[in-house]
Design a protein around this motif. Structure first.
Motif, PDB file in Angstrom:
ATOM      1  N   GLU A  32       0.826  -1.202   0.000  1.00 20.11           N
ATOM      2  CA  GLU A  32       0.000   0.000   0.000  1.00 20.11           C
ATOM      3  C   GLU A  32       0.862   1.255   0.000  1.00 20.11           C
ATOM      4  OE1 GLU A  32      -1.891   1.781   3.394  1.00 20.11           O
ATOM      5  OE2 GLU A  32      -3.844   1.503   2.449  1.00 20.11           O
ATOM      6  N   SER A  33       1.919   1.249   0.801  1.00 18.43           N
ATOM      7  CA  SER A  33       2.822   2.395   0.843  1.00 18.43           C
ATOM      8  C   SER A  33       3.464   2.627  -0.521  1.00 18.43           C
ATOM      9  CB  SER A  33       3.894   2.165   1.906  1.00 18.43           C
ATOM     10  OG  SER A  33       4.796   3.247   1.948  1.00 18.43           O
ATOM     11  N   ALA A  34       3.832   1.543  -1.193  1.00 19.94           N
ATOM     12  CA  ALA A  34       4.468   1.667  -2.512  1.00 19.94           C
ATOM     13  C   ALA A  34       3.522   2.299  -3.524  1.00 19.94           C
ATOM     14  CB  ALA A  34       4.921   0.297  -2.999  1.00 19.94           C
ATOM     15  N   THR A  35       2.254   1.889  -3.520  1.00 15.24           N
ATOM     16  CA  THR A  35       1.312   2.417  -4.516  1.00 15.24           C
ATOM     17  C   THR A  35       0.950   3.873  -4.247  1.00 15.24           C
ATOM     18  OG1 THR A  35      -0.549   1.527  -3.236  1.00 15.24           O
ATOM     19  CG2 THR A  35       0.335   0.161  -5.025  1.00 15.24           C
ATOM     20  N   LYS A  36       1.111   4.319  -3.008  1.00 13.41           N
ATOM     21  CA  LYS A  36       0.771   5.707  -2.678  1.00 13.41           C
ATOM     22  C   LYS A  36       1.973   6.646  -2.770  1.00 13.41           C
ATOM     23  CE  LYS A  36      -3.208   4.737   0.274  1.00 13.41           C
ATOM     24  NZ  LYS A  36      -3.796   4.845   1.646  1.00 13.41           N
ATOM     25  N   HIS A  37       3.154   6.080  -2.883  1.00 17.89           N
ATOM     26  CA  HIS A  37       4.364   6.912  -2.913  1.00 17.89           C
ATOM     27  C   HIS A  37       4.450   7.653  -4.247  1.00 17.89           C
ATOM     28  CE1 HIS A  37       8.349   7.972  -1.379  1.00 17.89           C
ATOM     29  NE2 HIS A  37       8.764   7.870  -2.625  1.00 17.89           N
ATOM     30  N   LYS A  38       4.804   8.913  -4.212  1.00 17.51           N
ATOM     31  CA  LYS A  38       4.862   9.742  -5.417  1.00 17.51           C
ATOM     32  C   LYS A  38       6.278  10.249  -5.670  1.00 17.51           C
ATOM     33  CE  LYS A  38       0.491   9.341  -6.173  1.00 17.51           C
ATOM     34  NZ  LYS A  38       0.055   8.453  -7.272  1.00 17.51           N
ATOM     35  N   GLY A  39       6.606  10.293  -6.966  1.00 20.31           N
ATOM     36  CA  GLY A  39       7.857  10.913  -7.379  1.00 20.31           C
ATOM     37  C   GLY A  39       9.054   9.997  -7.445  1.00 20.31           C
ATOM     38  N   GLN A  40       8.928   8.759  -6.984  1.00 20.29           N
ATOM     39  CA  GLN A  40      10.035   7.798  -7.021  1.00 20.29           C
ATOM     40  C   GLN A  40       9.497   6.394  -7.287  1.00 20.29           C
ATOM     41  OE1 GLN A  40      11.419   8.722  -2.917  1.00 20.29           O
ATOM     42  NE2 GLN A  40      13.471   8.583  -3.808  1.00 20.29           N
ATOM     43  N   PRO A  41      10.283   5.566  -7.959  1.00 18.18           N
ATOM     44  CA  PRO A  41       9.953   4.139  -7.977  1.00 18.18           C
ATOM     45  C   PRO A  41      10.231   3.560  -6.598  1.00 18.18           C
ATOM     46  CG  PRO A  41      12.081   4.505  -9.017  1.00 18.18           C
ATOM     47  CD  PRO A  41      11.515   5.867  -8.702  1.00 18.18           C
ATOM     48  N   THR A  42       9.608   2.438  -6.299  1.00 14.44           N
ATOM     49  CA  THR A  42       9.767   1.801  -4.992  1.00 14.44           C
ATOM     50  C   THR A  42      10.319   0.394  -5.155  1.00 14.44           C
ATOM     51  OG1 THR A  42       7.998   3.070  -3.950  1.00 14.44           O
ATOM     52  CG2 THR A  42       8.532   0.948  -2.958  1.00 14.44           C
ATOM     53  N   VAL A  43      11.227   0.028  -4.271  1.00 17.20           N
ATOM     54  CA  VAL A  43      11.647  -1.365  -4.169  1.00 17.20           C
ATOM     55  C   VAL A  43      11.273  -1.863  -2.782  1.00 17.20           C
ATOM     56  CG1 VAL A  43      14.008  -0.734  -3.447  1.00 17.20           C
ATOM     57  CG2 VAL A  43      13.544  -3.023  -4.376  1.00 17.20           C
ATOM     58  N   ILE A  44      10.608  -3.013  -2.747  1.00 15.50           N
ATOM     59  CA  ILE A  44      10.261  -3.682  -1.493  1.00 15.50           C
ATOM     60  C   ILE A  44      11.220  -4.853  -1.327  1.00 15.50           C
ATOM     61  CG2 ILE A  44       8.496  -5.000  -0.269  1.00 15.50           C
ATOM     62  CD1 ILE A  44       6.398  -3.383  -1.852  1.00 15.50           C
ATOM     63  N   LEU A  45      12.000  -4.821  -0.277  1.00 21.48           N
ATOM     64  CA  LEU A  45      12.933  -5.895   0.028  1.00 21.48           C
ATOM     65  C   LEU A  45      12.294  -6.761   1.115  1.00 21.48           C
ATOM     66  CD1 LEU A  45      16.187  -3.729   0.191  1.00 21.48           C
ATOM     67  CD2 LEU A  45      15.321  -5.034  -1.764  1.00 21.48           C
TER      68      LEU A  45
END
Length: 919
Positions: free
Chosen positions: A390-403
């Motif tokens: 959920e945090s990844a889909t709401k984050h703006k301005g950067q790609p996200t990596v979940i480790l």
């Protein structure tokens, strides 16, 4: 023994590498000195001295890594976790069903007498990661926003099939036919991994080519933005999810393009790295911490990093960690030890992880050994994973990596965290019984011991769990994976678009590369397909004469152009725009190939037919990125690849690494690639027109409804020549089939010699034809071979048909029928002999090939061609020698020609002038 008490230091940057202490006493002296400085001079002074020490260590070339990682704990604290919106009990049961069926499917595929392999452990480690996505995040094709693109980890495919089985998309026979795609009947088996070409209504992206999923998904997310910014399709609600293994991140392609994703602010992209700490045959970083290492890479590149390290059972322990003892231990323990701890008992963990430090032992004194054994890794905790997604889909301005920290083979007792899991394919009945008990699957011992093997489990289509999972998918837009082609054939340009190339260049000399670029400019003006063309080049637009497109088409940049170009006063100034059409990839052939893949598959991914036209230095195409072109074919992408500055002797000033003598052979290994080596502009016109028809029109496969899944590869040259006008009544069928007679013999003669030439060698053949006629009275005809590869494929197809129809009239290869009986055949090209030799055994009469075998080098074209013995004079001698061997002329004539023309002496052409681009 670690120090204890309220002054215990807390490590805020867990190191990616854990080093042994070879002199603990000396180490303690240094640490005591630091403690003394802090106590006596204060923290500010200590900070200054430490910074100076770091500075001096770098001056003395001591490798001190920058601490760009956080503590080895969850990025999202418990108080920031959102409420979990699903029914956790139902979703746990669904995971159990899928885990069981995936394991049984692979185990059955390895039953005695079959043994076709399969992977069990990867999906078991990643099941929670996928199920959180399937139940709450992954948007299907029927979603109003258009649906997400999901790159599934290749070895996890059994789990994806097992989910589809529960959804009713596959029956038991399909699961039983895993890895048996032909022997059980066409279309009745399941491929090993995600292969769109093998399962074109199911898989979208091929991902088991290690490392390519990462770079291809980055450029897919980037292409989504390209479509959005150019106004072709609204992709704002589409997300790209890429599932990767921590071992896979060691591939250069996995990390090579992460800077582009950050630079272009691709917040529509999420990497999910399954950090089970294990690669194929051992730990990923046994002596280090791969999650910390990856965090450093991604943070340094500008990504948003979310670590999911520990399950909810650890939250209370971390709250009790008032001195930092637990966090320090988490930071210090290397991956190899965590792998051991993950399979050991609670008592072992109490002794070896918590026991050495009294503070740590105190933190867990209220837990039983069984409680300690159940302390889970974060990647197996549904709530922790949901919070990260959920945090990844709401984050703006950067790609996200979940480790996500997981255990390979989770819940499979004999598989968990074993170094040999890549080779472990078969579960014993005892393994299955233990696994069943852990998953709470209602299957009896007798069923597992059955001669037919353990059964699959399905609770029934009307069961509340199945209704739940189907309802979740309905709300999210339909079942996944799914590949749907909704594109329709395009209205393609008519004759006018190709007229300039067909009339020739008159007195002006232009190379075939420039001729193609002229056609490309014309096609980009077309009202129907112009905006669908996606020109792609790796920092070579000016080299290929495409800078004329800068002012009108512009270079794509999501940020536009925020500076004044240094060449702004020039007519053909560099111009960037967020609506730009040109993809200028910088010095990255891998990135350019990834863009071609994304654009070439947009007809299926987005229902928008896009036409990639990727131009590259010929040597830097199939040799450097052949694996990407294979993935392009596997993804059923379409488009044009242009190997410009082709051949081994046309770019000789650049030397060996730029001298392409073999790309047609590499292209030949890819069944989807249709290669042409045109000599003239008018041939290019017919080839491109037919390529557009086959790929973006009705094609030759009426059943598909939208073209053919092929890729056109044209090798074009940088040597300027006077482009001839198209001959009246030219053999268009021959151009497209692969060969046609371009010039009949200028003198009469029985059974004239046939000179078969391709690409840049056709003018040499014509010069040789004239010499043979004028000086030797020898009749010869010149054939322009536009595709050795297609001629060979046709001949092999005829042979295969004959083999399978032994009682019927045999077929004759097209080229054999076309040539018929005649004199000797001499084949020549600017490639290795192996290129024309592909068709030698089907050619009537004697055969001799000339080619540029061996390494290239820097010299003039004339010098290189004489060295390789492929120039006009060499062709003359080859024809005479062939005629001499057949007894049609005196063999001495060939020897005299060889001596007088100095065929074996490159210095004989040292004074020959050359024109045209050196690069």
């Amino acid at each position: 023994m670690a120090s204890s008490g309220p002054d215990r230091p807390i490590i805020h940057g867990g190191m990616p590498t854990q080093l042994p202490d070879v002199d603990p006493d000396e180490t303690q002296d240094w640490l005591s000195s630091l403690d003394q400085m802090v106590d006596e001079r204060g923290r500010d002074r200590a900070r200054y001295v430490m910074l100076r020490m770091l500075e001096r260590s770098r001056e003395r070339a001591v490798g001190i890594p920058a601490l760009r990682s956080s503590d080895f704990i969850n990025t999202i604290p418990p108080e920031r976790e959102p409420d979990f919106p699903g029914d956790e009990d139902i979703e746990r049961r669904i995971r159990s069903y899928i885990r069981w069926n995936a394991a049984v499917m692979v185990s059955r595929a390895n039953r005695p007498g079959l043994g076709v392999g399969g992977h069990i452990a990867t999906y078991q480690s990643a099941a929670s990661l996928y199920e959180v996505g399937f139940n709450h995040f992954f948007k299907g094709k029927d979603h109003p926003g258009g649906g997400d693109q999901i790159y599934y980890q290749g070895h996890a495919a059994p789990g994806i099939y097992a989910r589809s089985f529960l959804e009713g998309r596959f029956d038991e026979s399909a699961l039983n036919n895993f890895r048996q795609e032909k022997s059980q009947g066409e279309g009745k088996g399941l491929p090993s991994y995600p292969h769109p070409r093998l399962m074109s209504d199911y898989w979208e992206f091929p991902t088991v080519s290690m490392g390519l999923a990462a770079i291809n998904s980055i450029y897919q997310a980037r292409f989504n933005r390209y479509l959005q910014n150019r106004g072709i399709k609204d992709t704002s609600d589409q997300h790209v999810w890429t599932f990767l293994g921590d071992g896979e991140m060691g591939e250069p392609e996995s990390l090579g393009a992460i800077g582009l994703a950050a630079r272009e602010q691709l917040d529509n992209l999420t990497f999910v790295v399954n950090c089970n700490l294990q690669q194929l045959d051992g730990p990923v970083r046994g002596n280090g911490k791969v999650m910390q290492e990856l965090e450093s890479f991604f943070l340094g590149a500008g990504w948003n990093v979310i670590k999911v390290v520990w399950g909810r059972e650890w939250d209370d322990l971390l709250t009790r960690d008032t001195t930092g003892a637990l966090v320090n231990q988490m930071n210090r323990v290397p991956d190899g030890e965590f792998q051991t701890l993950s399979i050991e008992t609670g008592a072992y963990n109490r002794e070896h992880f918590f026991g050495p430090d009294p503070e740590l032992a105190k933190i867990v004194e209220h837990l039983s050994d069984e409680d300690i054994e159940k302390l889970a890794r974060g990647g197996h905790d549904y709530r922790k994973v949901y919070a990260a997604f959920e945090s990844a889909t709401k984050h703006k301005g950067q790609p996200t990596v979940i480790l996500a920290h997981t255990i390979k083979g989770w819940l499979l007792e004999s598989f968990m965290a074993r170094n040999a899991t890549h080779q472990m394919k078969k579960l014993t009945n005892e393994d299955l019984k233990t696994f069943r008990d852990r998953l709470r699957i209602p299957i009896t011992d007798e069923q597992i011991d059955s001669p037919d093997g353990a059964p699959y489990y399905h609770p029934g289509a009307d069961h509340e769990d199945i209704r739940y999972m189907l309802e979740r998918r309905r709300e999210l837009g339909g079942s996944l994976p799914s590949r749907i082609v909704r594109a329709k054939p395009l209205d393609l340009p008519q004759d006018d678009a190709y007229a300039d190339l067909r009339k020739g260049s008159g007195k002006q000399q232009i190379a075939t590369t420039m001729a193609f670029v002229r056609l490309l400019r014309e096609l980009m003006k077309d009202k129907q397909i112009g905006q669908r063309i996606v020109p792609i080049a790796p920092d070579e637009y000016r080299t290929f004469g495409m800078d004329s497109m800068f002012p009108s088409a512009k270079i794509y940049s999501p940020h536009g152009q925020t500076y004044e170009s240094v060449d702004r006063k020039l007519l053909l100034a560099y111009k960037e725009s967020e609506k730009g059409q040109l993809l200028h990839e910088g010095i990255s052939e891998a990135g350019a190939a990834a863009s071609a893949i994304a654009a070439g598959s947009a007809y299926a991914t987005h229902g928008e037919p896009m036409i990639p036209v990727y131009l590259f230095y010929s040597m830097f195409g199939f040799q450097r990125t052949g694996d990407s072109f294979w993935a392009m074919a596997d993804q059923l992408s379409r488009g044009f690849l242009l190997g410009a500055t082709a051949g081994r002797t046309t770019l000789t000033g650049e030397g060996l690494q730029h001298a392409d003598g073999h790309s047609p052979l590499i292209a030949r290994t890819n069944p989807a690639v249709v290669h042409y080596d045109p000599a003239y502009a008018f041939e290019i016109a017919h080839i491109v027109r037919d390529g557009l028809r086959r790929m973006y029109g009705d094609g030759d496969n009426e059943a598909s409804g939208f073209g053919e899944d092929v890729i056109y590869y044209l090798t074009v040259y940088n040597e300027p020549i006077n482009q001839p006008a198209e001959p009246e009544g030219v053999d268009v069928e021959g151009i497209l089939k692969g060969a046609y007679r371009y010039a009949a013999s200028p003198v009469e003669g029985d059974s004239p010699a046939r000179i078969l030439a391709s690409g840049v060698s056709v003018p040499w053949a014509l010069q040789a034809q004239a010499t043979l006629a004028e000086q030797y009275g020898v009749a010869s005809e010149v054939w322009s071979v536009t595709s050795w590869n297609e001629l060979a494929r046709d001949a092999e197809s005829a042979e295969r048909w004959n083999f399978n129809h032994l009682g019927e009239e045999p077929r004759t290869p097209w080229i054999a029928t076309k040539l018929g009986e005649g004199g000797p055949t001499i084949a020549v090209s600017d490639y290795m002999r192996a290129v024309p030799d592909q068709i030698s055994r089907w050619i009537p009469g004697s055969w001799m090939s000339l080619g540029a075998d061996g390494f290239g080098f820097a010299d003039t074209r004339a010098g290189a061609r004489r060295y390789f013995q492929i120039d006009a004079e060499s062709i003359v001698v080859a024809v005479l020698a062939s005629l001499g061997r057949e007894g049609r002329i005196d063999p001495k004539v060939a020897q005299e020609a060889f001596d007088s023309l100095r065929i074996d002496d490159p210095t004989a052409v040292a004074g020959v002038k050359q024109e045209g681009s050196p690069a």
